[in-house]
Scaffold this motif. Structure first.
Motif, PDB file in Angstrom:
ATOM      1  N   ALA A 292     -12.105  21.924  16.345  1.00 11.17           N
ATOM      2  CA  ALA A 292     -11.373  21.903  15.088  1.00 11.17           C
ATOM      3  C   ALA A 292     -11.468  20.427  14.380  1.00 11.17           C
ATOM      4  CB  ALA A 292      -9.909  22.188  15.853  1.00 11.17           C
ATOM      5  N   VAL A 293     -11.051  20.669  13.115  1.00 13.77           N
ATOM      6  CA  VAL A 293     -10.883  19.249  12.586  1.00 13.77           C
ATOM      7  C   VAL A 293      -9.705  19.033  11.969  1.00 13.77           C
ATOM      8  CG1 VAL A 293     -13.571  19.454  12.002  1.00 13.77           C
ATOM      9  CG2 VAL A 293     -11.877  20.374  10.370  1.00 13.77           C
ATOM     10  N   LEU A 294      -9.194  17.640  11.701  1.00 10.72           N
ATOM     11  CA  LEU A 294      -8.104  17.363  10.923  1.00 10.72           C
ATOM     12  C   LEU A 294      -8.699  16.321   9.964  1.00 10.72           C
ATOM     13  CD1 LEU A 294      -6.287  15.987  14.144  1.00 10.72           C
ATOM     14  CD2 LEU A 294      -6.043  18.223  13.400  1.00 10.72           C
ATOM     15  N   VAL A 295      -7.840  16.646   8.557  1.00 11.63           N
ATOM     16  CA  VAL A 295      -7.959  15.622   7.544  1.00 11.63           C
ATOM     17  C   VAL A 295      -6.315  14.874   7.614  1.00 11.63           C
ATOM     18  CG1 VAL A 295      -8.402  15.341   5.219  1.00 11.63           C
ATOM     19  CG2 VAL A 295      -9.483  17.119   6.272  1.00 11.63           C
ATOM     20  N   ILE A 296      -6.452  13.493   7.622  1.00 13.86           N
ATOM     21  CA  ILE A 296      -5.261  12.905   7.798  1.00 13.86           C
ATOM     22  C   ILE A 296      -5.219  11.873   6.673  1.00 13.86           C
ATOM     23  CG2 ILE A 296      -3.883  11.320   9.401  1.00 13.86           C
ATOM     24  CD1 ILE A 296      -5.821  12.140  11.641  1.00 13.86           C
ATOM     25  N   ASP A 297      -4.316  12.004   6.039  1.00 17.20           N
ATOM     26  CA  ASP A 297      -3.868  10.947   4.561  1.00 17.20           C
ATOM     27  C   ASP A 297      -2.534  10.485   4.797  1.00 17.20           C
ATOM     28  OD1 ASP A 297      -5.208  10.813   1.838  1.00 17.20           O
ATOM     29  OD2 ASP A 297      -3.102  10.667   1.708  1.00 17.20           O
ATOM     30  N   VAL A 298      -2.619   8.890   4.250  1.00 20.49           N
ATOM     31  CA  VAL A 298      -1.443   8.313   4.446  1.00 20.49           C
ATOM     32  C   VAL A 298      -0.542   8.460   3.184  1.00 20.49           C
ATOM     33  CG1 VAL A 298      -0.407   5.833   4.280  1.00 20.49           C
ATOM     34  CG2 VAL A 298      -2.558   6.348   5.721  1.00 20.49           C
ATOM     35  N   ASP A 299       0.591   8.911   3.465  1.00 20.61           N
ATOM     36  CA  ASP A 299       1.496   9.358   2.293  1.00 20.61           C
ATOM     37  C   ASP A 299       1.933   8.126   1.500  1.00 20.61           C
ATOM     38  OD1 ASP A 299       1.459  12.027   2.862  1.00 20.61           O
ATOM     39  OD2 ASP A 299       3.019  11.690   4.435  1.00 20.61           O
ATOM     40  N   ASN A 300       1.724   8.238   0.030  1.00 23.34           N
ATOM     41  CA  ASN A 300       2.239   7.224  -0.745  1.00 23.34           C
ATOM     42  C   ASN A 300       1.703   5.892  -0.524  1.00 23.34           C
ATOM     43  OD1 ASN A 300       4.173   9.128  -2.222  1.00 23.34           O
ATOM     44  ND2 ASN A 300       5.304   8.795  -0.364  1.00 23.34           N
ATOM     45  N   PHE A 301       0.348   6.038  -0.188  1.00 23.35           N
ATOM     46  CA  PHE A 301      -0.138   4.551   0.218  1.00 23.35           C
ATOM     47  C   PHE A 301      -0.207   3.641  -1.029  1.00 23.35           C
ATOM     48  CE2 PHE A 301      -4.304   2.165   0.787  1.00 23.35           C
ATOM     49  CZ  PHE A 301      -3.674   1.416   2.072  1.00 23.35           C
ATOM     50  N   LYS A 302      -0.518   4.023  -2.247  1.00 21.10           N
ATOM     51  CA  LYS A 302      -0.479   3.342  -3.549  1.00 21.10           C
ATOM     52  C   LYS A 302       0.683   2.579  -3.584  1.00 21.10           C
ATOM     53  CE  LYS A 302      -1.615   3.332  -8.269  1.00 21.10           C
ATOM     54  NZ  LYS A 302      -0.308   2.602  -8.697  1.00 21.10           N
ATOM     55  N   SER A 303       1.987   3.075  -3.227  1.00 23.09           N
ATOM     56  CA  SER A 303       3.292   2.303  -3.489  1.00 23.09           C
ATOM     57  C   SER A 303       3.305   1.189  -2.367  1.00 23.09           C
ATOM     58  CB  SER A 303       4.603   3.284  -3.266  1.00 23.09           C
ATOM     59  OG  SER A 303       4.477   3.589  -1.802  1.00 23.09           O
ATOM     60  N   ILE A 304       2.692   1.291  -1.071  1.00 29.83           N
ATOM     61  CA  ILE A 304       2.595   0.124  -0.229  1.00 29.83           C
ATOM     62  C   ILE A 304       1.719  -0.868  -0.985  1.00 29.83           C
ATOM     63  CG2 ILE A 304       1.771  -0.528   1.981  1.00 29.83           C
ATOM     64  CD1 ILE A 304       2.216   2.539   3.167  1.00 29.83           C
ATOM     65  N   ASN A 305       0.619  -0.658  -1.421  1.00 31.91           N
ATOM     66  CA  ASN A 305      -0.297  -1.575  -1.794  1.00 31.91           C
ATOM     67  C   ASN A 305       0.501  -2.371  -3.171  1.00 31.91           C
ATOM     68  OD1 ASN A 305      -2.648  -1.527  -0.422  1.00 31.91           O
ATOM     69  ND2 ASN A 305      -3.439   0.037  -1.521  1.00 31.91           N
ATOM     70  N   ASP A 306       1.082  -1.368  -3.843  1.00 33.00           N
ATOM     71  CA  ASP A 306       1.779  -2.115  -5.152  1.00 33.00           C
ATOM     72  C   ASP A 306       3.068  -2.997  -4.810  1.00 33.00           C
ATOM     73  OD1 ASP A 306      -0.013  -0.527  -6.470  1.00 33.00           O
ATOM     74  OD2 ASP A 306       1.352   1.051  -7.310  1.00 33.00           O
ATOM     75  N   ARG A 307       3.857  -2.378  -3.625  1.00 36.20           N
ATOM     76  CA  ARG A 307       4.969  -3.201  -3.263  1.00 36.20           C
ATOM     77  C   ARG A 307       4.421  -4.531  -2.452  1.00 36.20           C
ATOM     78  NH1 ARG A 307       9.611   0.322  -0.865  1.00 36.20           N
ATOM     79  NH2 ARG A 307       9.407   1.181  -2.954  1.00 36.20           N
ATOM     80  N   HIS A 308       3.678  -4.155  -1.546  1.00 34.97           N
ATOM     81  CA  HIS A 308       3.256  -5.275  -0.715  1.00 34.97           C
ATOM     82  C   HIS A 308       2.095  -6.104  -0.621  1.00 34.97           C
ATOM     83  CE1 HIS A 308       6.944  -4.263   1.559  1.00 34.97           C
ATOM     84  NE2 HIS A 308       6.726  -2.848   1.443  1.00 34.97           N
ATOM     85  N   GLY A 309       1.293  -5.598  -1.418  1.00 35.66           N
ATOM     86  CA  GLY A 309      -0.076  -6.228  -1.775  1.00 35.66           C
ATOM     87  C   GLY A 309      -1.202  -5.430  -0.880  1.00 35.66           C
ATOM     88  N   HIS A 310      -2.408  -5.643  -1.213  1.00 37.10           N
ATOM     89  CA  HIS A 310      -3.415  -5.043  -0.554  1.00 37.10           C
ATOM     90  C   HIS A 310      -3.708  -5.445   0.997  1.00 37.10           C
ATOM     91  CE1 HIS A 310      -5.081  -2.478  -3.889  1.00 37.10           C
ATOM     92  NE2 HIS A 310      -4.699  -3.554  -4.859  1.00 37.10           N
ATOM     93  N   ALA A 311      -3.169  -6.547   1.178  1.00 41.25           N
ATOM     94  CA  ALA A 311      -3.534  -7.103   2.537  1.00 41.25           C
ATOM     95  C   ALA A 311      -2.736  -6.280   3.539  1.00 41.25           C
ATOM     96  CB  ALA A 311      -3.358  -8.696   2.566  1.00 41.25           C
ATOM     97  N   ILE A 312      -1.515  -6.078   3.003  1.00 35.72           N
ATOM     98  CA  ILE A 312      -0.629  -5.557   3.929  1.00 35.72           C
ATOM     99  C   ILE A 312      -0.978  -3.803   4.094  1.00 35.72           C
ATOM    100  CG2 ILE A 312       1.766  -4.463   4.076  1.00 35.72           C
ATOM    101  CD1 ILE A 312       1.339  -7.299   4.754  1.00 35.72           C
ATOM    102  N   GLY A 313      -1.414  -3.388   2.913  1.00 42.04           N
ATOM    103  CA  GLY A 313      -1.915  -2.157   2.793  1.00 42.04           C
ATOM    104  C   GLY A 313      -3.234  -1.999   3.828  1.00 42.04           C
ATOM    105  N   ASP A 314      -4.116  -2.839   3.773  1.00 43.47           N
ATOM    106  CA  ASP A 314      -5.180  -2.985   4.652  1.00 43.47           C
ATOM    107  C   ASP A 314      -4.780  -3.167   6.275  1.00 43.47           C
ATOM    108  OD1 ASP A 314      -7.074  -2.871   2.662  1.00 43.47           O
ATOM    109  OD2 ASP A 314      -7.452  -4.825   2.828  1.00 43.47           O
ATOM    110  N   GLY A 315      -3.818  -4.112   6.451  1.00 42.45           N
ATOM    111  CA  GLY A 315      -3.211  -3.811   7.683  1.00 42.45           C
ATOM    112  C   GLY A 315      -2.439  -2.602   8.332  1.00 42.45           C
ATOM    113  N   ALA A 316      -2.020  -1.725   7.341  1.00 38.67           N
ATOM    114  CA  ALA A 316      -1.227  -0.582   7.718  1.00 38.67           C
ATOM    115  C   ALA A 316      -2.398   0.644   8.208  1.00 38.67           C
ATOM    116  CB  ALA A 316      -0.693   0.139   6.661  1.00 38.67           C
ATOM    117  N   LEU A 317      -3.465   0.379   7.373  1.00 42.02           N
ATOM    118  CA  LEU A 317      -4.590   1.219   7.769  1.00 42.02           C
ATOM    119  C   LEU A 317      -5.207   1.017   9.009  1.00 42.02           C
ATOM    120  CD1 LEU A 317      -6.550   1.437   4.436  1.00 42.02           C
ATOM    121  CD2 LEU A 317      -5.091   2.993   5.400  1.00 42.02           C
ATOM    122  N   CYS A 318      -5.406  -0.409   9.749  1.00 43.38           N
ATOM    123  CA  CYS A 318      -5.799  -0.820  10.867  1.00 43.38           C
ATOM    124  C   CYS A 318      -4.873  -0.342  11.894  1.00 43.38           C
ATOM    125  CB  CYS A 318      -5.914  -2.217  10.944  1.00 43.38           C
ATOM    126  SG  CYS A 318      -7.165  -2.955   9.716  1.00 43.38           S
TER     127      CYS A 318
END
Length: 413
Positions: free
Chosen positions: A286-312
């Motif tokens: 089986a396969v899963l496709v996983i996507d972070v919801d509203n990820f653009k808003s995380i980057n817009d509100r907190h910056g790309h460094a925080i967004g990168d940290g969220a992905l990690c």
């Protein structure tokens, strides 16, 4: 030509032919450094062995020593006199042959001189070669047919942790742990029996504890006159930097540089192998496709460094949650693929739901920012004769349905 003479001054000296000068020598003050080429030693029953040994020690091996036998010493002594150090033997009864013996001595002296010159040249060449290999950074060593070290360079001495003069004459059992020495010995013997050369890579530990990757290059050496194998020569090429570069390239080809997860290329390569295996043994996949919801808003509100940290952070959660045998990768952006082995669609949905809950309840904190986020997941189990790519397309459609109805959901294709 000057001929040294050692004997009792009261005894008559042998008559030497014209062209030769008999010069009495004092054993106490004579040394091989004097360069005496021929010496006659008067031998009597009382000092046959002692006199010869003293003279031989005084004049050295390069001098041609003639034992001049006085009456009272029978012919049966002559072989013994040669054993004691004489090169030739004359008696008083054969003294008329002294001229012939001296001619032989001259030829022998000339030959020995040539041999000495040859040895001197060889020693010079050897020293030049040794100096050359001592300046090479790669460890180099030589062994004889019995596997005993016959030489090495400074780099090999440093690797072993012993002075070169202690390496020479030692076996691998003297310089390496027994379990490794046995392996080295067997490999060397196999090479010398087979002939040719040998190349292989290995990890080694230097005497100072430093671990390095090396390439071993070994080849047999042969006797130039018989062609028989008489040992081997080897070199160790440090390839640590190359191996590290290879590892960096491998990671660049297989891993996402930001999160450390596998990348899309590696995912499809492994997925193809898993797909073939599942078809062969009939196991579910089986396969899963996983996507972070509203990820653009995380980057817009907190910056790309925080967004990168969220992905990690998400990658850490997936790594801890998925059991061994499952496989996930960053597909791109905030989207991830997961491959679940031995899973049917219901089991895959349960795993997807547990992932969703884990992310929803986990807290991410970095640089003073504390936040929680959630994911949407699409699920699909491979149908008969379906490819992973096709299943991912169905799972991706399920993911978008989950987002359309409010996000933070799991939908099954």
């Amino acid at each position: 030509m000057t001929v040294g003479y050692f004997g009792n001054p009261k005894e008559p000296r042998p008559n030497v032919p014209a062209g030769y000068h008999l010069q009495p020598i004092d054993v106490a003050s004579t040394s091989p450094a004097d360069g005496l080429e021929v010496c006659i030693v008067s031998v009597t029953p009382d000092d046959a062995g002692t006199g010869l040994r003293r003279v031989r020690a005084a004049v050295g091996d390069m001098c041609f020593v003639i034992a001049y036998v006085r009456d009272g010493l029978g012919v049966d002594w002559m072989p013994r006199l040669v054993e004691l150090g004489a090169d030739d033997v004359l008696s008083e009864t054969t003294a008329d042959q002294l001229g012939l013996v001296l001619k032989k001595a001259e030829k022998a002296a000339d030959f020995r001189k040539l041999m000495q010159q040859s040895l001197s040249r060889l020693e010079t060449e050897r020293n030049i070669l040794q100096a050359a290999i001592d300046n090479l950074p790669s460890p180099i060593f030589f062994k004889n047919r019995q596997g005993i070290y016959s030489g090495c360079n400074t780099a090999f001495s440093r690797f072993i942790g012993l002075p070169a003069d202690q390496v020479k004459g030692a076996s691998v059992y003297d310089v390496a742990p027994e379990h490794l020495a046995k392996v080295y010995k067997e490999a060397d013997e196999k090479l010398m029996q087979k002939g040719g050369s040998q190349f292989y890579e290995a990890e080694v530990c230097y005497a100072n504890g430093e671990e390095r990757h090396v390439m071993f290059s070994k080849a047999v050496t042969r006797d130039p006159s018989t062609g028989e194998v008489n040992g081997l020569a080897g070199a160790m090429l440090d390839i640590t930097d190359r191996k590290e570069l290879e590892e960096q390239l491998r990671r660049a080809a297989e891993f996402d540089h930001l999160t450390g997860a596998y990348n899309r290329r590696k995912f499809f390569k492994s997925a193809g192998e898993a797909e073939a295996e599942a078809r062969e043994n009939g196991a579910g996949l089986a396969v899963l496709v996983i996507d972070v919801d509203n990820f653009k808003s995380i980057n817009d509100r907190h910056g790309h460094a925080i967004g990168d940290g969220a992905l990690c952070h998400l990658v850490e959660q997936l790594g801890e949650h998925l059991r061994e045998g499952h496989f996930f990768a960053r597909a791109g952006g905030e989207e991830f693929f997961a491959l679940l082995k031995d899973c049917d669609v219901d089991q895959a949905a349960e795993i997807a739901e547990s992932i969703r809950r884990r992310i929803e309840t986990s807290i991410f904190s970095e640089s003073g920012v504390v936040l929680s986020y959630h994911v949407s997941i699409g699920v699909a189990a491979l149908e008969q004769d379906e490819t992973v790519s096709s299943a991912l397309m169905r799972a991706d459609k399920a993911l978008y349905r989950a987002k359309e109805v409010g996000r933070n959901r799991v939908f099954v294709a």
